[in-house]
Design an enzyme around this catalytic site. Structure first.
Site, short mmCIF file in Angstrom:
data_model
loop_
_atom_site.label_atom_id
_atom_site.label_comp_id
_atom_site.label_asym_id
_atom_site.label_seq_id
_atom_site.Cartn_x
_atom_site.Cartn_y
_atom_site.Cartn_z
CG HIS A 1 -1.83 1.21 1.24
ND1 HIS A 1 -3.12 1.17 0.74
CD2 HIS A 1 -1.65 2.48 1.68
CE1 HIS A 1 -3.68 2.36 0.86
NE2 HIS A 1 -2.81 3.17 1.43
CB CYS A 2 2.19 3.27 -2.59
SG CYS A 2 3.37 4.63 -2.84
N PRO A 3 1.14 5.16 0.28
CG PRO A 3 2.20 6.01 2.17
CD PRO A 3 2.07 4.77 1.34
N GLY B 1 -1.61 7.17 -2.98
CA GLY B 1 -2.97 7.13 -2.45
C GLY B 1 -3.75 5.91 -2.86
CG ASN B 2 -5.18 2.76 -5.36
OD1 ASN B 2 -5.70 1.96 -4.59
ND2 ASN B 2 -5.60 2.92 -6.61
#
EC number: 2.3.1.225
Length: 304
Positions: free
Chosen positions: A183-185, A188-189
């Protein structure tokens, strides 16, 4: 079991969608989606709920590139070649396009089991317990053989399914994602099977853009220092350079993952490390760097 578009309703939505249709209030699939996601443009854009860091990413790229085009490009275009802002513009638009494609797309969310499917699975588990004589907790894993390697399929108590190989449940988005990477902040997804290629193209093109900007900012400083002195040139020139080595390093890391057909999740856990035994190997690798890269970047996209 079909949505308004005539396609099979995703995970866990068929019961809710059917109920809403029965009550006379038809709902789109994304309106009854059980995961923690935000939708825009009538469900065409899908993102995680926590998008603050994604907007920071946008600001950093826009500000850094904007300062370069405003303060450095006019001088470099006049003294060297007009091709510099043209190439920078192409890189900038490619970076923005791949970022938005990564951020706005379904990463590969797996359907949740319908109530009937979940009940049937519970019955299967119950029958297994009855044959064993005595109570035991429901099994949480199954084992399958992939290219001679034993792979465990874990049961997801939220989605009520045995996750397929390489899938994992994202605690932030509350979805099981196929070929889950991480999960890559910053985008944003989640990054998974359906948007990994766009994520890789984003960080790779961003590496080229940051190196490009840094190289020509330094060139600008050197040329100006011949006229006004090095310190004055530094004052007059905005050095638009943020964490170039970390971005280039991240691109290198994911290039290694693609070439070996691994995910970040597998690499962090050491799933195919030799430390787990000499017979432990990656069953998904084709044994060829070129084929691994083609499989990750050029294969067909599954339906969302």
């Amino acid at each position: 079991g079909e949505g308004p578009a005539g396609s099979r309703a995703p995970a866990g939505l068929r019961g809710a969608a059917a109920a809403s249709l029965f009550l006379g209030t038809p709902k789109r699939k994304w309106e009854v989606f059980p995961g923690r996601n935000k939708f825009f443009c009538n469900g065409r854009i899908m993102m995680a709920r926590q998008t603050g860091v994604f907007y920071l990413t946008l600001v950093l790229i826009l500000v850094t590139s904007g300062l370069f085009f405003a303060f450095d490009c006019p001088y470099l275009s006049e003294k060297i070649t007009p091709a510099i802002p043209a190439i920078g513009g192409i890189l900038f638009f490619f970076v923005m396009g791949t970022l938005l494609r990564t951020s706005f797309s379904d990463p590969g969310v797996l359907p949740r089991a319908t109530p009937d499917e979940a009940a049937d699975l519970e019955r299967q588990i119950g029958n297994t317990e009855g044959l064993s004589g005595g109570y035991r907790p429901p099994p949480r894993t199954k084992e399958v053989i992939i290219n001679g390697q034993t792979v465990k399929l874990k049961y997801c108590f939220t989605c009520k399914i045995f996750r397929p190989p390489r899938a994992s449940h994202c605690s932030l988005c509350d979805n099981c994602v196929e070929r889950f990477d991480h999960h890559c902040p910053w985008v944003g997804n989640c990054v998974g099977k359906r948007n990994y290629r766009f994520f890789y193209m984003f960080i790779l093109s961003l590496s080229f853009l940051t190196v490009f900007i840094f190289a020509f900012v330094i060139t600008h400083v050197i040329l100006r220092s011949q006229q006004t002195g090095f310190l004055n040139a530094l004052k007059d020139t905005v050095v638009c350079f943020f964490s170039v080595w970390s971005i280039v390093g991240l691109s290198g890391f994911h290039t290694y993952l693609i070439s070996s057909n691994q995910t970040t999740n597998e690499d962090i856990k050491g799933s195919w490390s030799n430390k787990r035994g000499k017979e432990n190997y990656n069953p998904y690798s084709y044994g060829n760097i070129f084929t691994n890269c083609c499989a990750a970047l050029c294969g067909p996209l599954s339906p969302r």
